[in-house]
Scaffold this motif. Structure first.
Motif, PDB file in Angstrom:
ATOM      1  N   ASP A 181       0.826  -1.211   0.000  1.00 34.59           N
ATOM      2  CA  ASP A 181       0.000   0.000   0.000  1.00 34.59           C
ATOM      3  C   ASP A 181       0.855   1.254   0.000  1.00 34.59           C
ATOM      4  OD1 ASP A 181       0.763   0.427   2.657  1.00 34.59           O
ATOM      5  OD2 ASP A 181      -1.229   1.185   3.186  1.00 34.59           O
ATOM      6  N   ASP A 182       2.175   1.076   0.119  1.00 37.63           N
ATOM      7  CA  ASP A 182       3.050   2.237  -0.042  1.00 37.63           C
ATOM      8  C   ASP A 182       4.212   1.854  -0.953  1.00 37.63           C
ATOM      9  OD1 ASP A 182       4.577   0.663   1.634  1.00 37.63           O
ATOM     10  OD2 ASP A 182       4.484   2.030   3.336  1.00 37.63           O
ATOM     11  N   SER A 192       0.063   4.377  -2.273  1.00 43.22           N
ATOM     12  CA  SER A 192       0.755   5.664  -2.379  1.00 43.22           C
ATOM     13  C   SER A 192       2.059   5.454  -3.142  1.00 43.22           C
ATOM     14  CB  SER A 192       1.057   6.227  -0.985  1.00 43.22           C
ATOM     15  OG  SER A 192       1.992   5.404  -0.326  1.00 43.22           O
ATOM     16  N   ARG A 242       9.673   6.666  10.919  1.00 46.09           N
ATOM     17  CA  ARG A 242       9.124   7.108   9.628  1.00 46.09           C
ATOM     18  C   ARG A 242       9.683   8.471   9.252  1.00 46.09           C
ATOM     19  NH1 ARG A 242       3.062   5.245   8.835  1.00 46.09           N
ATOM     20  NH2 ARG A 242       3.142   3.231   9.878  1.00 46.09           N
ATOM     21  N   GLN A 259       8.661  11.577   6.640  1.00 47.99           N
ATOM     22  CA  GLN A 259       7.611  12.098   5.755  1.00 47.99           C
ATOM     23  C   GLN A 259       8.070  13.402   5.131  1.00 47.99           C
ATOM     24  OE1 GLN A 259       3.921  11.203   5.983  1.00 47.99           O
ATOM     25  NE2 GLN A 259       3.927   9.797   7.710  1.00 47.99           N
ATOM     26  N   GLN A 288       6.364  16.482   4.344  1.00 50.82           N
ATOM     27  CA  GLN A 288       5.030  16.971   4.727  1.00 50.82           C
ATOM     28  C   GLN A 288       4.277  17.702   3.613  1.00 50.82           C
ATOM     29  OE1 GLN A 288       5.559  18.952   8.575  1.00 50.82           O
ATOM     30  NE2 GLN A 288       4.805  17.117   9.593  1.00 50.82           N
ATOM     31  N   ILE A 339       2.638  15.323   1.464  1.00 49.80           N
ATOM     32  CA  ILE A 339       1.801  14.333   2.170  1.00 49.80           C
ATOM     33  C   ILE A 339       2.325  12.937   1.807  1.00 49.80           C
ATOM     34  CG2 ILE A 339      -0.556  13.733   2.837  1.00 49.80           C
ATOM     35  CD1 ILE A 339      -0.121  16.721   2.978  1.00 49.80           C
ATOM     36  N   LEU A 367       4.886   9.565   2.580  1.00 47.33           N
ATOM     37  CA  LEU A 367       5.733   8.718   3.421  1.00 47.33           C
ATOM     38  C   LEU A 367       6.886   8.236   2.554  1.00 47.33           C
ATOM     39  CD1 LEU A 367       6.212   7.056   6.041  1.00 47.33           C
ATOM     40  CD2 LEU A 367       4.740   5.291   5.056  1.00 47.33           C
TER      41      LEU A 367
END
Lengths: 285, 418
Positions: free
Chosen positions: B213-214, B304, B396, B398, B400, B403, B405
């Motif tokens: 999913d990522d 993502s 993690r 990120q 920002q 948005i 990861l």
């Protein structure tokens, strides 16, 4: 004289430390300019206000929640209104009441406190979030309209633009956001404050003369009766009970506090079956 | 004299705390960790134009460094790896011209009680009313009023939160009509229509699942599409579809039949989307019910795909702070100037000797291109009840404003003394 000064100092100190409790209502999907009338309605807002010792300490948020939760017009707008409210009213204990996608927007703020330097001061004052019917795990209804929209786009024509808040509330999108960008669901770190779910469990629309069916608007209940076909047997017509209880902890399922009445997705944001009194009472606890 | 010596000893000890700061290498990545290998600068210019139906987002631009941490319950069961979601579908969409709808379009129905939504492109002249809609199923030919147990217009559906297009007509067929090949007809059709069929009572589902999913741009994502009749697998006859980027751009996918009757497709997102959001596999499949009747299903699967514009440099420093908290300074290499956030859960040993999660910390700052640091701070109060040794879990990174990861490690560090 010394005694008088001491008493005065104590009085000043106690007034400075007096906890000013406030409540903020955050609406769900939609670009609201008058959420008081159009989203919550006066009965609900005034009923909640009755739980405050200072009735002025109530904020009805109006933001553009047709956007992704992280958009400046969504979480940014909510943060701006909460910050002003806290400052102007010297709020040091804030209870946030959300409905539907409003829960996701507030959970974005709680989960991403470093995204916006205004967030930590807000979080510091929030004592709890009462999340009414939050779409924490999305809704299959969003999938149904967005998939059709994508299909239409692929054909080269567009029937109706779907807003990003709906796109975000697709089940797969929320599953991904819950794992990557949000906290408080199973397997993820806890949120910094209690996030308490109110779960609606059914829709009734067969009897236009029954308060169960008509409270909150019978026409709205009719639509929910159809949308419930996309959902589990336990749903409020817009979201499954599993979605409403996916983040934080369940405060109560409708019938536990409403004399056996169920709350459909529209009834839970209105003063149906004692909802306002339940929320008002919670402000005092 | 003795008091003076004690004071000096204490002072020396306090001053020496930072000198005791530990330098650590992050643990090697685990099998399912996401770690960028090659960094790519992200295009940080605001997208100039949006594709039809895709709005331009307003990203918050924050410049102040922010750091926060809080205690989490020691009995929290944290998931070590993200799980991709399998979505099952009982619905499909098709498009029809006014001519086709006037003559009648075929709708395969695999179960009684289907819900049919008809949405016109021309919301004025194309609006359909129940009395003008006819449904034929088997030997029955009925008006929508007689064929349906529930009818709703766009207003009702929108009031219920389902934002269907304007002038949509939604009807639920009476269960007693049964199933089979239905014909939907509308004598006053005008323009074009999308017809959406949802079969809540059907045992036939198609499930699509991505293997992750990522992902990072350039990484491979594998999709499996399979049909089930209840709990039994059924072979699919054909699958087509496309990959949709968050900015609305699409690429057609090649689906390959597998020996077990399922289909697979592979995608490597290579271009950065102009807007934040998730990537979607849209798959359109056809199977049958085993008795020669077609079963159509459309599915959507998301993941993502981030631009790998920064990564941990592999080094960290730990330090006991003056208030007995713990600072963990994490090295970051950035290929884009952006606001990056690091987060992690600090585990420690509890009184029973178990490693338990104690506190969550998050820290963000604007970093220029090159080497930088982000510091996770854990207050002493939030580490109450746990002691060394410590482990940093779920580390993690990120980006920002994107948005996104961009790095994730299940267990990043172990250390005895900060």
């Amino acid at each position: 004289m010394r005694r008088t000064l001491l008493m005065l100092a104590l009085a000043l100190a106690s007034s400075c430390t007096y906890a000013a409790t406030g409540v903020a209502l955050v609406h769900g999907t939609g670009n609201q300019t008058d959420a008081y009338d159009d989203y919550w309605q006066a009965d609900m807002v005034e009923g909640i206000r009755s739980g405050l010792s200072n009735p002025n300490n109530l904020l009805v948020v109006n933001c553009d929640l047709t956007q992704y939760m992280w958009d400046d017009r969504a979480a940014g707008c909510v943060a701006g209104q909460l910050t002003s409210f806290i400052q102007i009213n010297s709020i040091d204990k804030l209870i946030v009441i959300t409905h539907s996608d409003g829960g996701n927007v507030v959970r974005w703020i709680l989960s991403n406190p470093t995204y916006d330097s205004r967030y930590p001061a807000i979080i510091q004052r929030i004592v709890k979030v009462d999340a009414i019917a939050p779409s924490s795990a999305g809704t299959p209804l969003a999938d149904a309209v967005i998939a059709g929209n994508v299909f239409e786009s692929a054909l080269g024509w567009l029937l109706g633009y779907q807003n990003d808040a709906v796109r975000q509330q697709q089940v797969g999108w929320m599953a991904t956001y819950n794992q990557q960008n949000l906290l408080g669901t199973a397997g993820r770190p806890a949120l910094p404050v209690p996030f308490r779910d109110v779960v609606g469990s059914n829709v009734y629309a067969a009897n236009p003369f029954s308060s169960q069916d008509t409270c909150g608007g019978y026409a709205d209940s009719v639509g929910l009766d159809i949308t419930q076909n996309w959902l589990d047997s336990c749903s409020d017509g817009f979201i499954d009970c599993t979605s409403a209880s996916a983040a934080g902890s369940v405060w109560f399922r409708d019938t536990q506090r409403t004399n056996g009445y169920t709350l459909n997705h529209n009834q839970s944001r209105r003063n149906c079956f004692g909802m306002a009194a339940i929320l008002a009472s919670d402000l005092r606890s | 004299m003795q008091r003076r010596m004690l004071f000096l000893a204490l002072l020396t000890a306090l001053i020496s705390v930072p000198a005791c700061a530990g330098t650590h290498a992050l643990l090697p990545p685990q099998a399912n960790d996401m770690v960028p290998t090659t960094l790519v600068a992200r295009d940080t210019t605001v997208p100039a134009a949006a594709i039809a139906g895709v709005a331009r987002p307003q990203i918050h631009a924050e410049r102040q460094p922010v750091s926060i941490n809080w205690a989490i319950p020691h009995d929290t069961a944290l998931q070590t790896q993200p799980q991709s979601l399998a979505r099952s579908s009982r619905e499909y969409w098709l498009d029809a011209t006014a001519d086709e709808l006037r003559q009648g379009i075929a709708l395969p129905l695999s179960a009684p009680g289907a819900i049919i939504r008809i949405s016109p492109s021309d919301t004025v002249n194309g609006r359909l009313t129940p009395e003008k809609v006819q449904l034929k199923l088997g030997r029955q030919s009925l008006g929508a009023d007689q064929a349906t147990s529930q009818l709703a217009d766009a207003t009702s559906m929108r009031a219920a939160g389902m934002s269907v297009p304007a002038a949509s007509l939604v009807m639920r067929l009476k269960p007693e009509l049964g199933s089979g090949m239905a014909t939907l007809q509308a004598s006053n059709a005008s323009g074009r229509y999308v017809v959406h069929v949802f079969e809540p009572n059907s045992p036939f589902t198609v499930t699509a699942r991505a293997d992750r999913d990522d992902a990072l741009l350039g990484q491979h994502v594998h999709l499996s599409v399979a049909m089930q009749n209840g709990s039994h697998a059924r072979p699919l006859q054909s699958v087509g579809g496309f990959l949709r980027a968050p900015d609305g751009s699409t690429n057609t996918l090649d689906y390959h039949a597998q020996a077990d009757g399922s289909y697979t497709a592979d995608a490597i997102p290579t271009h950065a989307s102009a807007t934040p959001g998730l990537w979607e596999f849209h798959s359109f499949s056809v199977g049958d019910d085993g008795a020669g009747n077609l079963v159509h299903r459309d599915t959507t699967t998301v993941f993502s795909a981030a631009v790998p514009d920064a990564r941990f440099d592999g080094n960290a420093e730990t330090r006991r702070t003056a208030n007995q908290g713990i600072d963990i300074s994490i090295g970051v290499i950035a290929a884009s100037t952006s606001r990056y956030a690091v987060s992690g859960v600090l585990y420690g040993r509890d009184g029973d000797g178990h490693m338990v999660p104690a506190a969550y910390a998050q820290s963000a700052a604007w970093l220029p291109v090159g080497n930088g640091k982000l510091v996770l701070h854990y207050d002493a109060a939030n580490l109450h009840g746990v002691d060394a040794p410590y482990e940093l879990h779920d580390l993690r990174l990120q980006d920002q404003p994107a948005i996104a990861l961009i790095e994730r490690r299940a267990v990043a560090m172990r250390f005895d003394s900060p």
